[in-house]
Design a protein around this motif. Structure first.
Motif, PDB file in Angstrom:
ATOM      1  N   LYS A  63       0.837  -1.193   0.000  1.00 55.50           N
ATOM      2  CA  LYS A  63       0.000   0.000   0.000  1.00 55.50           C
ATOM      3  C   LYS A  63       0.873   1.245   0.000  1.00 55.50           C
ATOM      4  CE  LYS A  63      -3.833   2.291   2.411  1.00 55.50           C
ATOM      5  NZ  LYS A  63      -4.768   2.249   3.552  1.00 55.50           N
ATOM      6  N   ILE A  64       0.505   2.203  -0.829  1.00 58.40           N
ATOM      7  CA  ILE A  64       1.225   3.477  -0.911  1.00 58.40           C
ATOM      8  C   ILE A  64       0.239   4.581  -0.553  1.00 58.40           C
ATOM      9  CG2 ILE A  64       2.566   5.039  -2.352  1.00 58.40           C
ATOM     10  CD1 ILE A  64       3.326   2.677  -4.090  1.00 58.40           C
ATOM     11  N   THR A  65       0.472   5.230   0.583  1.00 60.33           N
ATOM     12  CA  THR A  65      -0.391   6.317   1.044  1.00 60.33           C
ATOM     13  C   THR A  65       0.374   7.627   0.889  1.00 60.33           C
ATOM     14  OG1 THR A  65      -1.402   4.838   2.670  1.00 60.33           O
ATOM     15  CG2 THR A  65      -1.777   7.197   2.937  1.00 60.33           C
ATOM     16  N   THR A  66      -0.154   8.516   0.087  1.00 60.98           N
ATOM     17  CA  THR A  66       0.495   9.799  -0.164  1.00 60.98           C
ATOM     18  C   THR A  66      -0.148  10.875   0.695  1.00 60.98           C
ATOM     19  OG1 THR A  66       0.984   9.138  -2.442  1.00 60.98           O
ATOM     20  CG2 THR A  66       1.116  11.485  -1.919  1.00 60.98           C
ATOM     21  N   TYR A  67       0.687  11.590   1.451  1.00 68.85           N
ATOM     22  CA  TYR A  67       0.212  12.669   2.330  1.00 68.85           C
ATOM     23  C   TYR A  67       0.520  14.012   1.664  1.00 68.85           C
ATOM     24  CZ  TYR A  67      -0.413   9.127   5.910  1.00 68.85           C
ATOM     25  OH  TYR A  67      -0.843   8.022   6.603  1.00 68.85           O
ATOM     26  N   VAL A  68      -0.530  14.798   1.480  1.00 66.60           N
ATOM     27  CA  VAL A  68      -0.420  16.057   0.741  1.00 66.60           C
ATOM     28  C   VAL A  68      -0.845  17.197   1.644  1.00 66.60           C
ATOM     29  CG1 VAL A  68      -1.051  17.307  -1.344  1.00 66.60           C
ATOM     30  CG2 VAL A  68      -1.008  14.800  -1.359  1.00 66.60           C
ATOM     31  N   ASN A  69       0.078  18.122   1.879  1.00 74.31           N
ATOM     32  CA  ASN A  69      -0.195  19.288   2.713  1.00 74.31           C
ATOM     33  C   ASN A  69      -0.660  20.440   1.835  1.00 74.31           C
ATOM     34  OD1 ASN A  69      -0.294  21.292   4.629  1.00 74.31           O
ATOM     35  ND2 ASN A  69       1.829  21.122   5.276  1.00 74.31           N
ATOM     36  N   LEU A  70      -1.777  21.051   2.215  1.00 68.25           N
ATOM     37  CA  LEU A  70      -2.289  22.197   1.476  1.00 68.25           C
ATOM     38  C   LEU A  70      -1.256  23.312   1.409  1.00 68.25           C
ATOM     39  CD1 LEU A  70      -4.798  23.525   0.119  1.00 68.25           C
ATOM     40  CD2 LEU A  70      -5.428  24.367   2.387  1.00 68.25           C
ATOM     41  N   PHE A  71      -0.424  23.429   2.446  1.00 75.54           N
ATOM     42  CA  PHE A  71       0.624  24.450   2.497  1.00 75.54           C
ATOM     43  C   PHE A  71       1.986  23.851   2.137  1.00 75.54           C
ATOM     44  CE2 PHE A  71      -2.600  25.843   5.572  1.00 75.54           C
ATOM     45  CZ  PHE A  71      -2.831  27.138   5.130  1.00 75.54           C
ATOM     46  N   GLY A  72       1.992  22.716   1.446  1.00 74.47           N
ATOM     47  CA  GLY A  72       3.239  22.005   1.185  1.00 74.47           C
ATOM     48  C   GLY A  72       4.207  22.805   0.339  1.00 74.47           C
ATOM     49  N   SER A  73       5.474  22.656   0.659  1.00 73.76           N
ATOM     50  CA  SER A  73       6.534  23.272  -0.135  1.00 73.76           C
ATOM     51  C   SER A  73       7.080  22.240  -1.118  1.00 73.76           C
ATOM     52  CB  SER A  73       7.658  23.775   0.776  1.00 73.76           C
ATOM     53  OG  SER A  73       8.213  22.695   1.525  1.00 73.76           O
ATOM     54  N   ILE A  74       7.876  22.670  -2.060  1.00 69.08           N
ATOM     55  CA  ILE A  74       8.527  21.853  -3.091  1.00 69.08           C
ATOM     56  C   ILE A  74       7.510  21.320  -4.096  1.00 69.08           C
ATOM     57  CG2 ILE A  74       9.997  19.877  -3.610  1.00 69.08           C
ATOM     58  CD1 ILE A  74      11.266  20.119  -0.930  1.00 69.08           C
ATOM     59  N   HIS A  75       6.505  20.559  -3.603  1.00 67.38           N
ATOM     60  CA  HIS A  75       5.542  19.957  -4.524  1.00 67.38           C
ATOM     61  C   HIS A  75       4.225  19.735  -3.804  1.00 67.38           C
ATOM     62  CE1 HIS A  75       4.069  17.628  -7.916  1.00 67.38           C
ATOM     63  NE2 HIS A  75       3.729  16.664  -7.096  1.00 67.38           N
TER      64      HIS A  75
END
Length: 780
Positions: free
Chosen positions: A313-325
């Protein structure tokens, strides 16, 4: 079947008795011939003038995504097909001849399939002209990649067939051909944009992604045959043909609006259901027709995936304020595409996405961007700016519960875009993004992360005794950037290595578990007991890295003597380059180095070829000499670029003073070796040792430094060193075979002639033939 054939033959003859079909064919041949001939002439000119060698000619001409002929043809079809199909049935309504067809002993199915077969035969003629280009290129390009190029041609014919089915259906809806053409443009636009609708809902996202026409032919153009793409073109073509048949049948029947809508909806749902079913990873099959298998995982990556038994399983965590990407819910499908090659070999892989918002509200950056706003208020503004809904994002409190459930700490990852890879047995690791131009992990980094949870990887220890370089410090001399910097793509952590700290006083036993030990510039001498521990480590046959500096190299001399080597006294200097001090020493890989591994060969090419080759930059280096034979094969790896360099013993201030060669003081001029490799059979192992004359060349300060006019190869050195020391186990070898279609048997003059024939003569002959046919038709 006979009726379908007769209608198809009549439709084909009608096409060639109309100026529109001839003009479109001439235009198509002119545009494709111009694109092909110009490319061939340009390649012939480049080869003959010798400006630079040709490379992968088949791909450059036909299936390159940037300027290849197949990509151009797919754009031509988008523009030409509405004009070609707009009158297929609408003209029958407009002229009244549809009544004759309805009165004949045939059904709407015969009419639609007959006309579709006729237009598909016309499409075969268009493909035949492109096949001529393929045959010409196949005769002129050595080792031509036939299978990949013909796969692209097959994909274009599938695309033509779908466009024809859509155009035929649109022509049943109106008596005005121009309206049918405009309607087809609108429908094609909708099919290209549908993949962006309702992406926040997983099930709907998969359906709209399957319905999307955008880029469907690109896989074929790249040389990849996928069952999903074949079935997409077949199912979608059949669906629109069924729509057209239904329209003609309903013209002859009395049916309520609800009944009509139910029939259309039934066809649509059947097509979508079959499409969704056949798009499941377990239902797909692939064939990579390219010679280099550029659309497939490399053999090393395939072997890693094969060892991942059980679920993944690959769970991707995405921050609304994320830097870089960062991505929004609309970009999930594009992100999933990065793992498609892995899912091909492990279809049970599960992909999940967790969106959240988190930021440190006390930083100056946050206060400046969101003045006097709470985190929630700032998140609402950020969500509006990115065109997404904040309700899909976890709050910091909800994120904290997620971290507890998964037993992870995203603060260690800086709350950046990161993917958590988990196996059913509980093993897990992070896959990160990097602060470079590419940002996203490549196959090398993805495979390294999978390899970390699939098998035991090389253990690298860094000696921390006596003030040696630290792997956790933040000083310029430390190695934390090379070892564990999470945003640095080439750090050992991101390439799969397990790294540990070694202290000879506290935990000498850890040496038994190491595969590689790094001893870098101790500031104090070792005790006799510590030297005995290091000697035993060497005699055990394990690998070693030794790095010194001019002021402190004496502390390493006992270990160097044990290996039969010595550091030459003095700091190496060279003739001054621009404004840089003379002791900024530039090196290049030796011919001997290119033979020890694939990465050293690449490093040799990068530091020895090109207008401005890269250099290994050593800000204060020592020369290395062999003093005694200790059973090692000694391999010089790096040497100074300047043959007039020397070991400076007198000058201390290289900014205000000028270093001058003084042989009387013991300074010796010549080519200086700054890095050597040692190799021998020891304790049943092939032992490998690297000795460097500069411990700063991969320090935190050096790796984060750029200098005008100097291209640094220091980052590549890290990968080359540890690739050799790990027996090519890491970094993962994702290289592919080099293309062999690199020679074009065509001169500049012949290229010019070919250009005239294909761009002007062939379209002119085709135009003349069309005029003669139309004149003869008018005469009859």
């Amino acid at each position: 079947m006979r009726a379908i054939y007769r209608i198809a033959r009549l439709e084909l003859s009608n096409l060639f008795y109309s100026p529109v079909a001839w003009l479109l064919l001439v235009l198509f041949v002119f545009m494709t011939g111009m694109g092909f001939a110009d490319m061939m002439e340009m390649l012939a000119r480049r080869q003959e003038l010798g400006s630079r060698g040709l490379f992968a000619i088949s791909r450059v001409i036909f299936y390159s995504p940037f300027g290849g002929l197949w990509a151009k043809v797919s754009q031509f079809l988008y523009l030409l097909m509405p004009l070609l199909t707009m009158g297929l049935i609408s003209q029958e309504f407009n002229r009244g001849s549809i009544k004759l067809l309805f009165s004949a002993p045939i059904t709407g199915r015969h009419i639609v399939l007959g006309k579709y077969l006729g237009i598909m035969l016309y499409g075969l003629l268009m493909m035949a002209f492109m096949l001529v280009y393929v045959l010409i290129a196949g005769c002129l390009v050595e080792s031509f990649d036939w299978s990949a190029v013909l796969t692209g041609l097959l994909g274009l014919y599938f695309l033509f067939g779908l466009y024809a089915a859509i155009g035929l259906f649109m022509s049943t809806l109106t008596t005005y051909p121009i309206v049918a053409a405009i309607g087809m443009f609108a429908l094609l636009t909708l099919l290209n944009l549908v993949s962006g609708i309702w992406q926040e809902f997983a099930f709907v996202r998969e359906l709209t992604y399957w319905l999307s026409l955008g880029g469907r032919a690109n896989a074929f153009i790249r040389g990849l045959i996928c069952s999903e793409d074949i079935l997409y073109f077949v199912l979608m073509s059949v669906m629109f043909l069924c729509f057209a048949i239904l329209k003609l049948q309903l013209c002859r029947e009395s049916c309520s609006f609800t009944g009509k809508a139910a029939r259309y909806l039934g066809v649509f749902l059947v097509a979508v259901f079959l499409g969704y079913l056949t798009s499941r990873p377990t239902m797909k099959w692939y064939h990579d027709s390219t010679r280099t298998k550029s659309n497939t995982l490399t053999r090393a990556s395939q072997d890693i995936v094969a060892q991942l038994d059980g679920g993944l399983k690959i769970t991707t965590y995405v921050n609304l304020f994320g830097s870089i990407h960062s991505i929004t819910t609309k970009g999930i499908n594009n992100d999933i595409a990065r793992y498609e090659r892995y899912i091909r070999f492990k279809p049970e892989t599960k992909l999940d996405y967790v969106f959240y918002y988190y930021a440190d509200t006390m930083t100056e950056g946050f206060k400046k961007r969101y003045p006097e706003k709470t985190l929630y208020e700032a998140a609402k503004d950020a969500a509006k700016l990115q065109g997404t809904r904040l309700g899909k994002y976890l709050s910091p409190e909800e994120l904290a519960r997620e971290e507890v459930d998964k037993n992870i700490d995203l603060s260690d990852e800086g709350y950046r875009f990161v993917a958590l890879i988990e196996r059913d047995n509980g093993q897990k690791t992070f896959l990160r993004v990097y602060a470079d131009m590419n940002r996203l992990p490549s196959e090398t980094e993805i495979s390294a992360a999978l390899k970390r949870i699939a098998m035991k990887l090389p253990q690298v220890g860094f000696l921390s005794d006596h003030g040696a370089r630290s792997i956790i410090g933040d000083k310029n001399r430390d190695y934390s950037y090379m070892v564990a910097e999470k945003m640095y793509r080439k750090s050992l952590l991101n390439q799969g290595f397990d790294v540990t700290d070694v202290n000879l006083k506290r935990n000498p036993g850890v040496l038994d578990s190491l595969d590689v030990l790094v001893v870098a510039e101790p500031l104090e001498p070792f005790t006799r007991e510590e030297l005995e521990i290091l000697y035993r480590y060497v005699e055990s046959g394990k690998n070693l890295v030794i790095a010194g500096k001019p002021k402190t190299y004496s502390h390493l001399m006992p270990l160097m003597e044990y290996l039969g080597l010595s550091f030459e006294p003095g700091i190496l200097v060279q003739r001054q380059i621009d404004e840089y001090p003379a002791h900024l020493f530039l090196c290049r890989a030796t011919k001997e180095a290119q033979d020890i591994s694939r990465l050293w060969k690449s490093l040799y090419v990068n530091t020895n070829t090109g207008r401005r080759p890269a250099s290994l930059v050593m800000p204060g280096a020592l020369a290395i000499e062999q003093k005694a034979e200790k059973g090692f094969r000694v391999i010089p790896l790096f040497q100074g670029r300047d043959s007039a360099s020397w070991n400076e013993l007198e000058t201390i201030d290289f900014v205000n003073d000028t270093a001058r060669l003084n042989p009387k003081a013991g300074e010796r001029e010549g080519v200086k070796t700054t890095m050597v490799g040692l190799e021998r059979e020891q304790a049943g192992k092939q032992q490998r040792i690297i000795v460097l004359g500069d411990a700063d060349c991969f320090s935190m300060g050096e790796l984060s430094t750029t200098r005008r006019g100097i291209s640094s190869a220091n980052g590549d050195l890290i990968m080359s060193m540890f690739d050799w020391l790990s027996y090519e186990e890491l970094p993962v070898d994702t290289t592919r075979p080099d293309p062999i279609d690199n020679t074009l048997n065509l001169g500049m003059d012949a290229g010019g002639t070919l250009q005239i024939v294909l761009k002007w003569i062939l379209p002119a002959l085709l135009l003349l033939l069309g005029i003669l046919v139309l004149i003869r038709r008018k005469g009859k």
